[in-house]
Design a protein around this motif. Structure first.
Motif, PDB file in Angstrom:
ATOM      1  N   TYR A  96       0.764  -1.360   0.025  1.00  0.00           N
ATOM      2  CA  TYR A  96       0.020  -0.230  -0.168  1.00  0.00           C
ATOM      3  C   TYR A  96       0.778   1.203   0.119  1.00  0.00           C
ATOM      4  CZ  TYR A  96      -2.945  -3.543   1.954  1.00  0.00           C
ATOM      5  OH  TYR A  96      -3.497  -5.039   2.179  1.00  0.00           O
ATOM      6  N   PHE A  97       2.200   1.082   0.509  1.00  0.00           N
ATOM      7  CA  PHE A  97       3.040   2.088   0.625  1.00  0.00           C
ATOM      8  C   PHE A  97       4.103   2.534  -0.482  1.00  0.00           C
ATOM      9  CE2 PHE A  97       1.790   1.443   5.159  1.00  0.00           C
ATOM     10  CZ  PHE A  97       0.517   2.376   5.217  1.00  0.00           C
ATOM     11  N   GLU A  98       3.885   1.381  -1.307  1.00  0.00           N
ATOM     12  CA  GLU A  98       4.964   1.398  -2.569  1.00  0.00           C
ATOM     13  C   GLU A  98       5.127   2.801  -3.333  1.00  0.00           C
ATOM     14  OE1 GLU A  98       4.243  -1.651  -5.177  1.00  0.00           O
ATOM     15  OE2 GLU A  98       4.937  -3.193  -3.514  1.00  0.00           O
ATOM     16  N   GLY A  99       6.077   3.649  -3.469  1.00  0.00           N
ATOM     17  CA  GLY A  99       6.169   4.653  -3.901  1.00  0.00           C
ATOM     18  C   GLY A  99       5.841   5.929  -3.414  1.00  0.00           C
ATOM     19  N   THR A 100       5.584   5.926  -2.096  1.00  0.00           N
ATOM     20  CA  THR A 100       5.232   6.887  -1.429  1.00  0.00           C
ATOM     21  C   THR A 100       6.301   8.173  -1.662  1.00  0.00           C
ATOM     22  OG1 THR A 100       4.014   5.571  -0.102  1.00  0.00           O
ATOM     23  CG2 THR A 100       4.566   7.958   0.901  1.00  0.00           C
ATOM     24  N   PRO A 101       6.005   9.325  -1.944  1.00  0.00           N
ATOM     25  CA  PRO A 101       7.089  10.518  -2.155  1.00  0.00           C
ATOM     26  C   PRO A 101       7.188  11.274  -1.078  1.00  0.00           C
ATOM     27  CG  PRO A 101       5.030  11.039  -3.219  1.00  0.00           C
ATOM     28  CD  PRO A 101       4.595   9.611  -2.560  1.00  0.00           C
ATOM     29  N   THR A 102       7.917  10.612   0.010  1.00  0.00           N
ATOM     30  CA  THR A 102       7.980  11.191   1.306  1.00  0.00           C
ATOM     31  C   THR A 102       8.346  12.833   1.100  1.00  0.00           C
ATOM     32  OG1 THR A 102       8.460   9.138   2.209  1.00  0.00           O
ATOM     33  CG2 THR A 102       8.847  11.077   3.560  1.00  0.00           C
ATOM     34  N   ARG A 103       9.425  12.955   0.605  1.00  0.00           N
ATOM     35  CA  ARG A 103       9.999  14.377   0.641  1.00  0.00           C
ATOM     36  C   ARG A 103       8.762  15.341  -0.194  1.00  0.00           C
ATOM     37  NH1 ARG A 103      15.956  15.030  -1.690  1.00  0.00           N
ATOM     38  NH2 ARG A 103      16.136  13.795   0.064  1.00  0.00           N
ATOM     39  N   LYS A 104       8.405  14.834  -1.350  1.00  0.00           N
ATOM     40  CA  LYS A 104       7.290  15.575  -1.773  1.00  0.00           C
ATOM     41  C   LYS A 104       5.977  15.907  -1.077  1.00  0.00           C
ATOM     42  CE  LYS A 104       4.303  15.522  -5.937  1.00  0.00           C
ATOM     43  NZ  LYS A 104       3.623  15.027  -6.870  1.00  0.00           N
ATOM     44  N   ILE A 105       5.647  15.099  -0.092  1.00  0.00           N
ATOM     45  CA  ILE A 105       4.649  15.437   0.638  1.00  0.00           C
ATOM     46  C   ILE A 105       4.804  16.229   1.663  1.00  0.00           C
ATOM     47  CG2 ILE A 105       3.676  14.271   2.837  1.00  0.00           C
ATOM     48  CD1 ILE A 105       3.521  11.405   1.119  1.00  0.00           C
ATOM     49  N   LYS A 106       5.928  16.477   2.138  1.00  0.00           N
ATOM     50  CA  LYS A 106       6.393  17.375   3.178  1.00  0.00           C
ATOM     51  C   LYS A 106       6.500  18.825   2.411  1.00  0.00           C
ATOM     52  CE  LYS A 106       8.860  14.242   6.338  1.00  0.00           C
ATOM     53  NZ  LYS A 106      10.116  13.698   6.832  1.00  0.00           N
ATOM     54  N   GLY A 107       6.908  18.695   1.222  1.00  0.00           N
ATOM     55  CA  GLY A 107       6.986  20.109   0.510  1.00  0.00           C
ATOM     56  C   GLY A 107       5.596  20.617   0.271  1.00  0.00           C
ATOM     57  N   ARG A 108       4.779  19.718  -0.307  1.00  0.00           N
ATOM     58  CA  ARG A 108       3.210  20.156  -0.259  1.00  0.00           C
ATOM     59  C   ARG A 108       2.595  20.498   0.720  1.00  0.00           C
ATOM     60  NH1 ARG A 108       0.441  21.487  -4.169  1.00  0.00           N
ATOM     61  NH2 ARG A 108      -1.187  20.018  -4.193  1.00  0.00           N
ATOM     62  N   PHE A 109       2.994  19.916   1.930  1.00  0.00           N
ATOM     63  CA  PHE A 109       2.379  20.286   3.209  1.00  0.00           C
ATOM     64  C   PHE A 109       2.695  21.633   3.641  1.00  0.00           C
ATOM     65  CE2 PHE A 109       2.929  21.147   7.733  1.00  0.00           C
ATOM     66  CZ  PHE A 109       1.292  20.607   8.237  1.00  0.00           C
ATOM     67  N   ASP A 110       4.067  22.129   3.539  1.00  0.00           N
ATOM     68  CA  ASP A 110       4.428  23.415   3.564  1.00  0.00           C
ATOM     69  C   ASP A 110       3.885  24.251   2.681  1.00  0.00           C
ATOM     70  OD1 ASP A 110       6.256  22.368   5.595  1.00  0.00           O
ATOM     71  OD2 ASP A 110       7.870  22.473   4.191  1.00  0.00           O
ATOM     72  N   GLU A 111       3.490  24.151   1.398  1.00  0.00           N
ATOM     73  CA  GLU A 111       3.061  25.006   0.483  1.00  0.00           C
ATOM     74  C   GLU A 111       1.499  25.200   0.764  1.00  0.00           C
ATOM     75  OE1 GLU A 111       1.848  24.596  -4.279  1.00  0.00           O
ATOM     76  OE2 GLU A 111       3.477  23.133  -3.530  1.00  0.00           O
ATOM     77  N   LEU A 112       0.763  23.952   1.041  1.00  0.00           N
ATOM     78  CA  LEU A 112      -0.514  24.189   1.486  1.00  0.00           C
ATOM     79  C   LEU A 112      -1.015  24.774   2.733  1.00  0.00           C
ATOM     80  CD1 LEU A 112      -1.785  20.719  -0.253  1.00  0.00           C
ATOM     81  CD2 LEU A 112      -1.965  23.094  -1.266  1.00  0.00           C
ATOM     82  N   SER A 113      -0.062  24.938   3.604  1.00  0.00           N
ATOM     83  CA  SER A 113      -0.456  25.190   4.950  1.00  0.00           C
ATOM     84  C   SER A 113      -0.534  26.667   4.947  1.00  0.00           C
ATOM     85  CB  SER A 113       0.679  24.830   5.875  1.00  0.00           C
ATOM     86  OG  SER A 113       0.680  23.610   6.205  1.00  0.00           O
ATOM     87  N   LYS A 114      -0.008  27.364   3.755  1.00  0.00           N
ATOM     88  CA  LYS A 114       0.037  28.750   3.996  1.00  0.00           C
ATOM     89  C   LYS A 114      -1.622  29.277   3.247  1.00  0.00           C
ATOM     90  CE  LYS A 114       4.524  29.112   2.073  1.00  0.00           C
ATOM     91  NZ  LYS A 114       5.456  29.015   0.940  1.00  0.00           N
ATOM     92  N   ASN A 115      -2.410  28.372   2.917  1.00  0.00           N
ATOM     93  CA  ASN A 115      -3.962  28.607   2.659  1.00  0.00           C
ATOM     94  C   ASN A 115      -4.776  28.080   3.661  1.00  0.00           C
ATOM     95  OD1 ASN A 115      -6.425  28.195   1.647  1.00  0.00           O
ATOM     96  ND2 ASN A 115      -5.791  28.291  -0.629  1.00  0.00           N
ATOM     97  N   ARG A 116      -5.531  28.966   4.250  1.00  0.00           N
ATOM     98  CA  ARG A 116      -6.458  28.482   5.418  1.00  0.00           C
ATOM     99  C   ARG A 116      -7.491  27.281   4.961  1.00  0.00           C
ATOM    100  NH1 ARG A 116      -8.641  33.353   6.709  1.00  0.00           N
ATOM    101  NH2 ARG A 116     -10.115  33.046   5.231  1.00  0.00           N
ATOM    102  N   ARG A 117      -7.712  27.350   3.558  1.00  0.00           N
ATOM    103  CA  ARG A 117      -9.024  26.366   3.168  1.00  0.00           C
ATOM    104  C   ARG A 117      -8.318  24.985   3.246  1.00  0.00           C
ATOM    105  NH1 ARG A 117     -12.088  29.845  -1.291  1.00  0.00           N
ATOM    106  NH2 ARG A 117     -12.885  31.271   0.089  1.00  0.00           N
TER     107      ARG A 117
END
Length: 404
Positions: A96-117
């Motif tokens: 179920y976790f094959e190919g999980t892009p760990t680094r990308k996940i953290k980057g997307r989180f930082d980016e989306l966290s700037k938007n309250r929605r």
């Protein structure tokens, strides 16, 4: 933390029921926790907290995982992987976790966290409504607080014990509690525990009730011997509190349109040692008319959007629709107009909601006071409670007096 396959499967099954079948999160979690008797408190805690966390942040996690509703099981596993990665949990070598892009996940989180929605994980329409009614600054703080896990708060049943004795009794059962300044009957659990299995609960020494919810009955100024009506009683948390404040003397008439809820209240009242409560189903206009001008005190704990208690019901923000809020405001107005007639001259009434929206709260009171039914009432005071300021659930309560 090491992930265990059977616990993770339980989480995925629960998310499927909540997101795809529309089941209520609290009912789903209750069912999941009974699945395997071998699970200890830590296992059950993992399941409950993980399900609630992913439900809270559904929009954020789905966006990071790049999946859209309806979520198939692979999509749910991808959202789970996002949750685990952001928690710093090492993903096991499962398919179920094959190919999980760990680094990308953290980057997307930082980016989306700037938007309250995304950071608060809420629908667009709800964000617009919150800003419109509360303003950008207050709404941002409030909706962030509503994404935190709620504390477990107990209300001492003063018909059977004292707060100090209850605290000792629970400590004997290995459950630690703390006093809360300004809440005379409340005890807070610093660590979550299954209090419903305790001897103290079975003996009726307490009810689980948020600290601010406990303020509502106190706001009504009841005394022993009064005739008090709880017009939207539900399963009766506030009814039982009123009975305790009245020392079991006088009469509390608990009314609701749902007989099933009143049946639960009957069971709770028996455990609490409450015997001054009478149950009435509102199946027509007759039960209300029979009480016109007879209540010393009336509590209208009105149906509402529940936006003050999202910490307890995180799935509500995904179930709520704009039309529901418009309809519930009409219902609140009708209830105020019809039920207020039960208050006798010189009597008092509290209108309360677990919403934080002025349109469901002070606006309803303002409209009522200028209506034909409200002309006999005088505004006494109100209290607007926000979760980010109080630390507990969001509530509103207004006290009105009927003129002699």
């Amino acid at each position: 933390m090491r992930l265990h396959r059977n616990l993770c499967f339980a989480v995925i099954d629960g998310l499927h029921k909540i997101f795809n079948e529309g089941d209520y999160a609290d009912k789903v979690v209750q069912s999941l926790l009974k699945r395997d008797k071998r699970w200890g408190s830590r296992d059950r805690g993992f399941i409950a907290e993980t399900v609630y966390e992913i439900v809270r942040y559904k929009r954020l996690y789905a966006e990071i995982a790049d999946v859209k509703a309806p979520f198939d099981r692979d999509n749910l596993w991808r959202m789970f992987a996002v949750w685990a990665t952001l928690k710093g949990i090492k993903l096991p070598d499962w398919k179920y976790f094959e190919g999980t892009p760990t680094r990308k996940i953290k980057g997307r989180f930082d980016e989306l966290s700037k938007n309250r929605r995304f950071s608060a994980s809420i629908p667009d329409w709800l964000d617009e409504l919150g800003v419109e009614e509360l303003g950008e600054e207050i709404w941002t703080k409030e909706i962030a607080k509503q994404n935190e896990q709620a504390d477990v708060i107990l209300r001492t049943n003063t018909l059977k014990t004292t707060k100090a004795d209850l605290q000792k009794k629970l400590l004997d059962e290995d459950i630690h509690t703390e006093y809360i300044d300004g809440y005379p009957s409340a005890l807070k659990l610093p660590e979550r525990a299954n209090v419903f299995q305790t001897e103290a609960f079975k003996l009726g020494f307490f009810e689980v009730q948020d600290a601010n919810s406990q303020r509502v009955a106190e706001y009504l100024n009841v005394s022993p011997g009064m005739k008090v009506v709880d017009a939207c009683a539900g399963a009766g948390g506030k009814t039982l509190h009123l009975a305790a404040l009245m020392e079991n003397k006088g009469q509390v008439i608990a009314m609701d349109i749902y007989e099933s809820k009143l049946k639960k209240l009957k069971i709770r009242a028996r455990r609490n040692g409450v015997h001054n409560v009478e149950l009435k189903v509102i199946d027509s206009t007759k039960p209300i008319k029979k009480l016109h001008g007879k209540a010393d005190r009336l509590l209208i704990d009105a149906p509402c959007s529940g936006l003050g208690v999202l910490r307890r019901n995180p799935d509500a923000k995904w179930k709520l629709q704009p039309e529901f809020i418009e309809n519930i405001k009409k219902t609140q107005s009708e209830i105020l107009s019809q039920y207020s007639k039960m208050v006798k001259p010189g009597g008092q009434m509290v209108y309360a909601t677990c919403s934080i929206l002025p349109s469901e709260n002070q606006n309803q009171i303002d409209n009522f006071l200028t209506s034909p039914e409200g002309k006999d009432f005088t505004f006494v005071k109100d209290k607007k409670i926000l979760a980010h300021k109080s630390g507990f659930d969001g509530f509103y309560m207004a006290l009105l007096k009927r003129n002699n």
